[in-house]
Write a protein that holds these residues in place. Structure first.
Motif, PDB file in Angstrom:
ATOM      1  N   VAL A 516      41.070  37.993  45.963  1.00  0.00           N
ATOM      2  CA  VAL A 516      41.598  38.024  44.602  1.00  0.00           C
ATOM      3  C   VAL A 516      41.350  39.414  44.045  1.00  0.00           C
ATOM      4  O   VAL A 516      40.221  39.924  44.087  1.00  0.00           O
ATOM      5  N   GLU A 517      42.406  40.036  43.531  1.00  0.00           N
ATOM      6  CA  GLU A 517      42.289  41.362  42.929  1.00  0.00           C
ATOM      7  C   GLU A 517      42.977  41.364  41.567  1.00  0.00           C
ATOM      8  O   GLU A 517      44.076  40.812  41.435  1.00  0.00           O
ATOM      9  N   GLU A 520      37.424  41.082  38.633  1.00  0.00           N
ATOM     10  CA  GLU A 520      37.148  40.587  37.292  1.00  0.00           C
ATOM     11  C   GLU A 520      37.965  41.390  36.294  1.00  0.00           C
ATOM     12  O   GLU A 520      38.439  42.492  36.601  1.00  0.00           O
ATOM     13  N   THR A 530      45.826  40.094  32.208  1.00  0.00           N
ATOM     14  CA  THR A 530      45.714  40.601  33.574  1.00  0.00           C
ATOM     15  C   THR A 530      46.446  39.680  34.542  1.00  0.00           C
ATOM     16  O   THR A 530      46.357  38.451  34.448  1.00  0.00           O
ATOM     17  N   PHE A 532      46.436  38.520  38.262  1.00  0.00           N
ATOM     18  CA  PHE A 532      45.590  38.509  39.450  1.00  0.00           C
ATOM     19  C   PHE A 532      46.461  38.299  40.691  1.00  0.00           C
ATOM     20  O   PHE A 532      47.371  37.465  40.689  1.00  0.00           O
TER      21      PHE A 532
END
Length: 549
Positions: A516-517, A520, A530, A532
């Motif tokens: 996962v990018e 955080e 954001t 992800f």
């Protein structure tokens, strides 16, 4: 298919070690002319001639040989001194003229551009002591040296390394990083170079316990080449057999081949090598920790961790109708199926580049173990560059070969080079200096491009084999940061250039974990939220849908 491991392992030394009595190892090379008996040649040529060891360039990097037993390099548990008679009887016509010396406390049996350890050498009026950390050099030198042949001696104590020439102290260094390792000699690659070494004396202290390595490796289920390396104390089997037991804590995952309940008794015959490979049965995904004990036990050396992963394969023989190919990401040039091969050509003055993908989305290959394909150049470039192109792999970005951390292997016809066409192995970096750094020891000159290319990955790099050369082993100090990534192909921008790729196979030790990018993020209501990016393990959805939460 493959295990990502370097069987000539880097050894992890316990912080507290028990030392036995001091001992000596000698070699006077009184044998028939030919390969040095028992020694390990890192790069040719290393031959005994007239009762001495002679190193001359062999076209595959700096000639280097390490003291050994039975063809395996001999690890000295704690080196206290090394000495040789050193001479340079050659006549190199060009700078740096006479150049070479002694390597000692090497942590792996590789050359000075890949190993960690020390060397002392002569170069252009200087004696030097160099400390290597994964091939990166730190140098101390003394200048004004006119007489440099003779007896070379290096001593090591708990604080310093001191170099003597013919009994005179020439250079001292305060450094305690390495005290055990491999010992040998090396010479430079310039034409006419010749280093002659004789009357080796190594004073050492042998440890009390065997070791096992590498400390970590990743392999795949049923890998045929999975193994650990076991090293016994220096010359512990000189007079009689030495036995150890290798034990796995998870034999259902990985264990020594032929084991009983996870344990295998391994015998080192008297007078034989002190280092040997122990093949593994790798049976299921998971982690196994393997330890080694001598007869009677009592040791607590670091174990070897073996991670077993499922193997996945990307294969493409480009069997499709002729036309534009849309499965890969094409960043420049044209990429078409022609005659059941992928044919690339430059466009708009730029190099052609295409990245392996599915549905136009490039694949980030996690822990590849092997890449193989066929390559040819059906075009007719009219300039001096000629046929020029190759493969990009373990790349951080899907742009091109410039400023893209990763590796490139290419063929370069180069009609301006009097030595002819060649293969090159290069590393790229994301810096203002876009120059690719050539690695892999030396350019490999050939008469033509062989169509069959294979890249096999190891723990610290890879092995390149093109069919018409001896396999090139690359150990790269930056490989730990470049051990995965995108795979692509490129060809040069000259008019008439074409490159064809076929029968591509990429084997991967697939990670069992999602990615996962970014890891955080902090979001505020007034700002865009954001996005992800979730990545599933390579190949996880080859046969069925994968749902994640």
């Amino acid at each position: 298919m493959g295990a990502r491991t370097n069987l000539l392992a880097v050894w992890v030394v316990a912080s507290v070690a028990a030392w036995c009595v001091a001992a000596e190892f000698t070699a006077d090379f009184e044998q028939a002319d030919g390969p040095p008996e028992g020694w390990y040649t890192v790069h040719p040529k290393a031959m005994v001639s007239g009762g001495a060891l002679v190193l001359t360039p062999g076209g595959e990097g700096e000639p280097q040989a390490l003291a050994g037993i039975g063809g395996e390099p001999l690890w000295f548990d704690r080196v206290t001194s090394v000495e040789f008679d050193i001479a340079f009887p050659g006549s190199p016509p060009d700078w740096p003229y006479d150049h070479g010396g002694i390597v000692f406390c090497l942590q792996s049996p590789h050359d000075r551009w890949a190993a960690s350890g020390y060397l002392v050498d002569y170069l252009a009026g200087n004696f030097r002591i160099i400390k290597m950390v994964a091939g990166a050099h730190t140098q101390w030198a003394v200048a004004g040296i006119a007489a440099y042949e003779g007896r070379w001696r290096v001593t090591l104590d708990d604080a310093r390394i001191v170099f003597y020439h013919d009994g005179i102290e020439r250079l001292a260094v305060d450094d305690t990083t390495y005290r055990g390792g491999y010992v040998g000699v090396y010479a430079y690659v310039n034409a006419g170079q010749e280093l002659r070494a004789d009357n080796l004396l190594v004073e050492y202290e042998a440890g009390a316990c065997p070791g096992i390595g590498p400390a970590d490796q990743v392999t795949t289920v049923s890998a045929a080449d999975a193994a650990v390396r076991v090293r016994i104390p220096t010359l512990a089997n000189e007079a009689s057999d030495y036995r150890v037991t290798v034990t796995s804590d998870a034999p259902a995952v990985a264990a020594p081949a032929g084991h009983a309940a996870g344990s295998l008794l391994v015998t080192f015959p008297a007078g034989g090598a002190c280092l040997r490979s122990v093949p593994l049965d790798v049976l299921a995904p998971g982690v196994a920790v393997l330890a080694v004990q001598p007869e009677g036990g009592g040791c607590a050396e670091p174990p070897a961790r073996v991670e077993v992963r499922a193997e996945k394969e990307y294969a493409n023989d480009f069997t499709a109708d002729d036309g534009q190919y849309a499965e890969w990401l094409v960043t420049n040039g044209t990429t078409d199926i022609l005659g059941e091969a992928l044919v690339m050509a430059p466009a708009f003055g730029g190099e052609a580049a295409a990245w392996v993908g599915i549905g136009g989305t490039p694949i980030d290959f996690d822990t590849p173990t092997r890449i193989s394909f066929t390559i040819s150049f059906p075009g007719e470039p009219a300039d001096w560059v000629g046929d020029h192109g190759g493969v990009m792999f373990n790349c951080a970005k899907t742009t091109n070969r410039w400023r893209n951390p990763g590796y490139t292997i290419d063929f370069f016809q180069n009609d301006n080079d009097p030595q002819g066409p060649s293969y090159r192995i290069l590393r790229s970096q994301d810096t203002d200096d876009t120059t690719q750094q050539q690695i892999g020891l030396a350019t490999r000159y050939v008469s033509e491009c062989d169509p069959n290319w294979t890249i096999t990955f190891t723990q610290g790099g890879f092995i390149f084999d093109a069919g018409n050369i001896d396999p090139v082993t690359v150990v790269d100090s930056q490989f730990a940061a470049l051990d995965h990534g995108y795979v692509g192909f490129w060809c040069y921008s000259n008019a008439g250039q074409q490159m064809a790729i076929d029968d591509l196979v990429i084997d991967v030790a697939a990670s069992p974990c999602l990615t996962v990018e970014p890891a955080e993020a902090i979001n505020h209501p007034a700002n865009a939220m954001t996005v992800f990016t979730v990545g599933i393990p390579f190949g996880a959805n080859f046969e069925a849908d994968v749902a994640v939460t």
